[in-house]
Scaffold this active site. Structure first.
Site, PDB file in Angstrom:
ATOM      1  N   GLY A   1     -80.245  75.516  74.293  1.00  0.00           N
ATOM      2  CA  GLY A   1     -80.604  74.151  74.705  1.00  0.00           C
ATOM      3  C   GLY A   1     -81.176  74.146  76.106  1.00  0.00           C
ATOM      4  O   GLY A   1     -81.455  75.202  76.673  1.00  0.00           O
ATOM      5  N   PHE A   2     -81.360  72.970  76.647  1.00  0.00           N
ATOM      6  CA  PHE A   2     -82.035  72.885  77.952  1.00  0.00           C
ATOM      7  C   PHE A   2     -81.225  73.571  79.066  1.00  0.00           C
ATOM      8  O   PHE A   2     -81.636  74.610  79.594  1.00  0.00           O
ATOM      9  CB  PHE A   2     -82.333  71.416  78.280  1.00  0.00           C
ATOM     10  N   ILE A   3     -80.055  73.047  79.390  1.00  0.00           N
ATOM     11  CA  ILE A   3     -79.282  73.672  80.475  1.00  0.00           C
ATOM     12  C   ILE A   3     -78.792  75.050  80.023  1.00  0.00           C
ATOM     13  O   ILE A   3     -78.837  76.027  80.767  1.00  0.00           O
ATOM     14  CB  ILE A   3     -78.080  72.784  80.896  1.00  0.00           C
TER      15      ILE A   3
ATOM     16  N   ASP B   1     -75.988  78.725  68.784  1.00  0.00           N
ATOM     17  CA  ASP B   1     -76.799  77.503  68.838  1.00  0.00           C
ATOM     18  C   ASP B   1     -77.315  77.193  67.435  1.00  0.00           C
ATOM     19  O   ASP B   1     -77.678  78.123  66.700  1.00  0.00           O
ATOM     20  CB  ASP B   1     -77.994  77.721  69.796  1.00  0.00           C
TER      21      ASP B   1
ATOM     22  N   GLY C   1     -85.913  72.054  67.761  1.00  0.00           N
ATOM     23  CA  GLY C   1     -86.801  73.111  68.258  1.00  0.00           C
ATOM     24  C   GLY C   1     -86.273  73.884  69.449  1.00  0.00           C
ATOM     25  O   GLY C   1     -87.039  74.507  70.179  1.00  0.00           O
TER      26      GLY C   1
ATOM     27  N   THR D   1     -69.002  66.368  66.727  1.00  0.00           N
ATOM     28  CA  THR D   1     -69.456  67.631  67.318  1.00  0.00           C
ATOM     29  C   THR D   1     -68.721  67.899  68.625  1.00  0.00           C
ATOM     30  O   THR D   1     -68.315  69.028  68.900  1.00  0.00           O
ATOM     31  CB  THR D   1     -70.983  67.591  67.559  1.00  0.00           C
TER      32      THR D   1
ATOM     33  N   ALA E   1     -69.432  71.653  79.628  1.00  0.00           N
ATOM     34  CA  ALA E   1     -70.430  70.691  80.091  1.00  0.00           C
ATOM     35  C   ALA E   1     -69.973  69.278  79.749  1.00  0.00           C
ATOM     36  O   ALA E   1     -70.064  68.851  78.600  1.00  0.00           O
ATOM     37  CB  ALA E   1     -71.777  70.977  79.436  1.00  0.00           C
TER      38      ALA E   1
ATOM     39  N   TYR F   1     -70.453  59.131  73.241  1.00  0.00           N
ATOM     40  CA  TYR F   1     -70.737  60.412  73.891  1.00  0.00           C
ATOM     41  C   TYR F   1     -69.847  60.597  75.120  1.00  0.00           C
ATOM     42  O   TYR F   1     -69.144  61.613  75.255  1.00  0.00           O
ATOM     43  CB  TYR F   1     -72.224  60.411  74.284  1.00  0.00           C
TER      44      TYR F   1
ATOM     45  N   LYS G   1     -66.626  63.144  75.695  1.00  0.00           N
ATOM     46  CA  LYS G   1     -66.649  64.100  76.812  1.00  0.00           C
ATOM     47  C   LYS G   1     -65.375  63.940  77.642  1.00  0.00           C
ATOM     48  O   LYS G   1     -64.772  64.921  78.069  1.00  0.00           O
ATOM     49  CB  LYS G   1     -67.884  63.885  77.701  1.00  0.00           C
TER      50      LYS G   1
END
Ligand code: UDP
Length: 308
Positions: free
Chosen positions: A13-15, A34, A39, A95, A118, A145, A149
């Site tokens: 992923g991004f980070i 992952d 994408g 998730t 994260a 979300y 978290k």
């Protein structure tokens, strides 16, 4: 951090992908888990240097096998992006909650003592309207979300008490940089600017965010991972507020675009998620590791342009 076997969930992923690259470069044996949503890709230069598993973090049996022999787990896999979370609140929470438990138990059965998680600055909800938020204030999660978290932060605290697994939860403040996709405002505005389209600023554009450059976030994350002790929470914030309108102007300037700015109503599903102001304090982080994010927005933005 060197010569460690490290599992990174969400490592494409991004980070996560920035973390993967950095930890490989530092000489670690990196295992990426992952599902390659939207994408996600492992950067080409590290593909051959890592072990990769395309599996769901919620799959405990697979996670338990993958974590064998690991020294440390970074749990960065998540469903995110306001529009996606708003459309899939249950899946988002599942998730988060099931994924965290799967990772935690996979760590426990393999004798892994350290987890880096994260979390999100979203746990502060509307509290940042009045002040720069620091870790000790009460939280105010308003979305599935952020709620999930926060639940996981509390779960990790209990995991230390119950199983002696040490962990750190990172509350990231609007991280940006290379390879982020247009779920988030910065890549979206850059795309619009490069295409000569109007930049779509939601509402008045006076809402603020504390945009934090990804390299700063990674450096902070790794330093914290090297110093885990008990359970702790840290903000990863740049400590600078920018309005979305100023962000749009800055992006038009750095891209040299002819685009204009259009103030439009945010999609209705975003209403519950919009926060008027969000900026954080990195004081606790700096005290712990002697470092805090400092890249200014203009310099950070310039590093992403050539790849867009
Ligand atoms: N935003 C905007 N136009 C867009 C996308 C986002 O004005 O096309 C604003 C959004 O309303 C929010 C900020 O940019 O105030 C950051 O949005 P993002 O979804 O990147 O992250 P958030 O902080 O809301 O999780």
């Amino acid at each position: 951090m060197k010569n460690q076997r490290i599992v990174i969930t969400g490592g494409a992923g991004f980070i996560g992908s920035h973390l993967t690259s950095k930890l490989v470069e530092m000489g670690n044996e990196v295992v990426v888990v992952d599902i390659l949503l939207r994408g996600n890709k492992i950067p080409k230069d590290v593909q051959s240097k890592i072990e990769f598993h395309q599996i769901d973090v919620c799959d405990f049996n697979a996670m338990a096998k993958i974590c064998k022999g690991a020294d440390l787990v970074f749990h960065f896999a998540a469903i995110l992006g306001v529009d996606i979370v708003a459309d899939n609140p249950i899946e988002t929470m599942e998730t988060e909650v099931n994924g965290m438990q799967s990772v935690a138990h996979a760590a426990a059965v393999n004798g892994i003592r350290h987890i880096v998680y994260a979390s999100t600055s979203g746990v502060y909800g509307h509290l940042a309207l009045e002040q720069s938020v620091s870790e000790e204030i009460l939280v105010d999660p308003r979305t599935s979300y952020a709620m999930a978290k926060r639940y996981n932060e509390i779960y990790l605290a209990s995991l230390f008490e119950e199983k002696g697994i040490h962990s750190v939860a990172l509350r990231f403040f609007n991280i940006y940089g290379l390879r982020q996709d247009n779920r988030m405002v910065i890549p979206r505005f850059i795309e619009q600017a490069m295409a000569g389209e109007s930049l779509t600023v939601y509402g008045t554009g006076e809402q603020t965010r504390d945009f934090t450059y990804v390299d700063d976030a990674i450096q902070s994350t790794i330093k914290l991972a090297e110093n885990i002790n008990g359970f702790e929470i840290y903000n990863i914030a740049n400590e600078k507020e920018a309005t979305i309108l100023d962000l749009a102007k800055e992006i038009i300037q750095v891209t040299g675009s002819n685009s204009d700015i259009k103030l439009i109503n945010a999609p209705s599903k975003r209403y519950d998620y919009e926060v008027g102001r969000r900026y954080g304090s990195s004081e606790k982080l700096e005290k712990k590791i002697g470092y805090k994010p400092r890249t200014d927005l203009q310099s950070g933005l310039k590093t992403i342009l050539p790849t867009v």
